[in-house]
Design a protein around this motif. Structure first.
Motif, PDB file in Angstrom:
ATOM      1  N   PHE A   9     -10.643   4.380   0.154  1.00  0.00           N
ATOM      2  CA  PHE A   9     -11.092   5.296   1.297  1.00  0.00           C
ATOM      3  C   PHE A   9     -10.600   6.916   1.506  1.00  0.00           C
ATOM      4  CE2 PHE A   9     -12.855   1.263   3.164  1.00  0.00           C
ATOM      5  CZ  PHE A   9     -13.279   1.481   3.993  1.00  0.00           C
ATOM      6  N   GLY A  10     -10.145   6.825   0.600  1.00  0.00           N
ATOM      7  CA  GLY A  10      -8.743   7.966   0.331  1.00  0.00           C
ATOM      8  C   GLY A  10      -8.112   8.298   1.548  1.00  0.00           C
ATOM      9  N   HIS A  11      -7.560   7.729   2.292  1.00  0.00           N
ATOM     10  CA  HIS A  11      -6.785   8.415   2.874  1.00  0.00           C
ATOM     11  C   HIS A  11      -5.154   8.986   2.604  1.00  0.00           C
ATOM     12  CE1 HIS A  11      -8.650   5.615   6.487  1.00  0.00           C
ATOM     13  NE2 HIS A  11      -8.892   5.064   5.329  1.00  0.00           N
ATOM     14  N   TRP A  12      -5.139  10.007   3.548  1.00  0.00           N
ATOM     15  CA  TRP A  12      -3.970  10.688   3.230  1.00  0.00           C
ATOM     16  C   TRP A  12      -3.513  10.937   4.927  1.00  0.00           C
ATOM     17  CZ3 TRP A  12      -2.578  15.329   5.106  1.00  0.00           C
ATOM     18  CH2 TRP A  12      -3.934  16.595   5.449  1.00  0.00           C
ATOM     19  N   THR A  13      -1.734  11.162   4.999  1.00  0.00           N
ATOM     20  CA  THR A  13      -0.936  11.165   6.294  1.00  0.00           C
ATOM     21  C   THR A  13       0.017  11.727   5.787  1.00  0.00           C
ATOM     22  OG1 THR A  13      -0.651  10.377   8.558  1.00  0.00           O
ATOM     23  CG2 THR A  13      -0.522   9.112   6.345  1.00  0.00           C
ATOM     24  N   PRO A  14       0.657  12.841   6.501  1.00  0.00           N
ATOM     25  CA  PRO A  14       2.139  13.675   6.291  1.00  0.00           C
ATOM     26  C   PRO A  14       3.286  12.412   6.869  1.00  0.00           C
ATOM     27  CG  PRO A  14       1.002  14.756   7.639  1.00  0.00           C
ATOM     28  CD  PRO A  14       0.173  13.404   7.347  1.00  0.00           C
ATOM     29  N   SER A  15       2.812  11.327   6.509  1.00  0.00           N
ATOM     30  CA  SER A  15       4.290  10.388   6.898  1.00  0.00           C
ATOM     31  C   SER A  15       5.094   9.672   5.529  1.00  0.00           C
ATOM     32  CB  SER A  15       3.524   9.164   7.212  1.00  0.00           C
ATOM     33  OG  SER A  15       4.346   8.349   7.489  1.00  0.00           O
ATOM     34  N   SER A  16       6.278  10.121   5.794  1.00  0.00           N
ATOM     35  CA  SER A  16       6.934   9.600   5.285  1.00  0.00           C
ATOM     36  C   SER A  16       7.141   7.557   4.237  1.00  0.00           C
ATOM     37  CB  SER A  16       8.563   8.944   5.097  1.00  0.00           C
ATOM     38  OG  SER A  16       8.664   8.094   7.147  1.00  0.00           O
ATOM     39  N   GLN A  17       6.232   6.989   5.178  1.00  0.00           N
ATOM     40  CA  GLN A  17       5.587   5.308   4.579  1.00  0.00           C
ATOM     41  C   GLN A  17       4.516   5.469   4.127  1.00  0.00           C
ATOM     42  OE1 GLN A  17       7.592   3.208   6.040  1.00  0.00           O
ATOM     43  NE2 GLN A  17       9.113   5.404   6.936  1.00  0.00           N
ATOM     44  N   SER A  18       3.908   6.779   3.704  1.00  0.00           N
ATOM     45  CA  SER A  18       2.490   6.911   3.101  1.00  0.00           C
ATOM     46  C   SER A  18       2.655   7.274   1.640  1.00  0.00           C
ATOM     47  CB  SER A  18       1.683   7.776   3.349  1.00  0.00           C
ATOM     48  OG  SER A  18       0.641   7.776   2.395  1.00  0.00           O
ATOM     49  N   ALA A  19       2.072   7.016   0.456  1.00  0.00           N
ATOM     50  CA  ALA A  19       2.254   7.799  -0.794  1.00  0.00           C
ATOM     51  C   ALA A  19       0.873   9.011  -1.296  1.00  0.00           C
ATOM     52  CB  ALA A  19       1.542   6.437  -1.696  1.00  0.00           C
ATOM     53  N   THR A  20       0.894   8.333   0.098  1.00  0.00           N
ATOM     54  CA  THR A  20      -0.274   9.628  -0.157  1.00  0.00           C
ATOM     55  C   THR A  20      -0.516  10.450   1.118  1.00  0.00           C
ATOM     56  OG1 THR A  20      -1.908   8.670   0.850  1.00  0.00           O
ATOM     57  CG2 THR A  20      -2.597   8.262  -1.639  1.00  0.00           C
ATOM     58  N   ARG A  21       0.749  11.560   1.178  1.00  0.00           N
ATOM     59  CA  ARG A  21       0.688  12.351   2.362  1.00  0.00           C
ATOM     60  C   ARG A  21      -0.003  13.820   2.182  1.00  0.00           C
ATOM     61  NH1 ARG A  21       7.855  11.789   1.964  1.00  0.00           N
ATOM     62  NH2 ARG A  21       7.424   9.699   1.345  1.00  0.00           N
ATOM     63  N   SER A  22      -0.606  13.980   1.518  1.00  0.00           N
ATOM     64  CA  SER A  22      -1.470  15.445   1.754  1.00  0.00           C
ATOM     65  C   SER A  22      -2.989  15.312   0.627  1.00  0.00           C
ATOM     66  CB  SER A  22      -0.636  16.522   0.818  1.00  0.00           C
ATOM     67  OG  SER A  22      -1.034  16.691  -0.355  1.00  0.00           O
ATOM     68  N   ALA A  23      -3.929  15.596   0.776  1.00  0.00           N
ATOM     69  CA  ALA A  23      -5.393  15.635  -0.010  1.00  0.00           C
ATOM     70  C   ALA A  23      -5.211  15.816  -1.678  1.00  0.00           C
ATOM     71  CB  ALA A  23      -5.916  16.978   0.889  1.00  0.00           C
TER      72      ALA A  23
END
Length: 340
Positions: A9-23
């Protein structure tokens, strides 16, 4: 089951809990995940497309990059919302991506689902014609795309062109032979699956469809697939169609798996409303020890009817963990379901 791939689904979020924090993170990791999936022996790398969201939205640069970095794996979408698309420009982009990948593109399309903004396609310059719904517009765009992908000339050439033209009417370039047969339709109902068959498109069926009979999701999905195959046969197409289904499946092989998915609480179908009129059924997730998973999946009639299974992966947990999720399924579960 002939083929198994992943669907991100290609999610990203600027969170320290995410490995994808940017596009940028999610785009580059999407490429890396396809490379990893190919090394593991998986058959496909597929990506969702959503506009106005912190998700993947412009598929063709990504598909071209994946095609350039891999050699064997199928690359595709599940799905592109055709309400937002210029069919001719899309045909050029798709042709280029398919040529870069040497004919491995599997392009999943649909009329679209509820989006992040109200009537977002209007911001892209598209409006339904008088008497059309937005769904009608999406299907019209699809029919226009299918027509130009035939590769027939339709445009009158300039009598004094900048560069020499071949004789006759001109077609769009670049043209990729065979791409027309690798177009899929993401169907949420029995009726649209029949329409997809009539148009000569392969079928994608996800974990969500209209609740048309009140039966369990996998049984409704199996009936949808059978209706599609019957319509395909009635249409007289000469090739065999392909059908994919997607599932959230996690083999619990270590403590990390159990911490993430061991108590997911999503082992039953659920029912809700996509809008004021559309009652939908959402298929269950699967998370269990491999031996138990094999037994559960063997009872899934939707999987049994399809030739391709797309595993939805938790992309925000990073490439290494998503590769582990796929490897666990490919190693411990898929062979017992007839894969390979």
């Amino acid at each position: 089951m002939k083929k198994i791939g992943f669907l991100s689904f290609g999610h990203w979020t600027p969170s320290s809990q995410s490995a994808t924090r940017s596009a940028q993170d999610v785009l580059l990791q999407s490429i890396d995940l396809a490379v990893a999936a190919e090394e593991l022996g998986a058959d496909g790398a597929y990506y969702r497309v959503h506009h106005f969201a912190r998700q993947l939205s412009s598929p063709f640069p990504l598909l071209a990059a994946v095609g350039a970095k891999t050699n064997r794996i199928e690359i595709g979408t599940g799905v592109i919302d055709m309400r937002y698309e210029n069919p001719l420009y899309m045909a050029e982009d798709a042709g280029a991506a398919d040529l870069i990948s040497n004919g491995r593109l599997q392009l999943g399309l649909s009329r679209g689902s509820p989006e992040q903004v109200i009537e977002g396609y209007r911001y892209f310059g598209f409006n339904p014609k008088e008497g059309e719904t937005d769904a009608d517009m999406g299907r019209r765009h699809t029919e226009e795309l299918l027509e130009v992908l035939r590769g027939e000339g339709f445009a009158k050439p300039n009598p004094q062109p900048m560069f020499p033209n071949p004789p006759g009417l001109l077609r769009l370039e670049p043209f990729s032979e065979g791409l027309r047969e690798r177009i899929w339709w993401g169907s949420g109902s029995n009726a649209t699956s029949v329409w997809a068959a009539q148009q000569g498109m392969n079928l994608q069926s996800s974990t969500l469809k209209d609740d048309e009979t009140g039966e369990p999701f996998h049984i409704q999905q199996a009936k949808q697939i059978r209706a599609y195959r019957e319509a395909w046969k009635a249409a007289g197409h000469q090739r065999e169609p392909r059908v994919s289904v997607s599932r959230s499946i996690f083999a619990l092989t270590n403590d990390i798996d159990r911490a993430y998915f061991g108590r997911s609480g999503q082992d039953q179908d659920s029912v809700g409303f996509l809008d004021e009129k559309t009652r939908a059924i959402f298929g269950r997730s699967y998370a269990a020890e491999p031996e138990q998973l094999i037994k559960q999946l063997a009872q899934d009639e939707g999987i049994a009817e399809a030739d391709t299974l797309l595993l939805t992966i938790p992309n925000q947990l990073g490439v290494d963990y998503c590769a582990h999720v796929m490897e666990s399924i490919l190693t411990h579960v898929a062979p017992e379901l007839g894969w390979r």
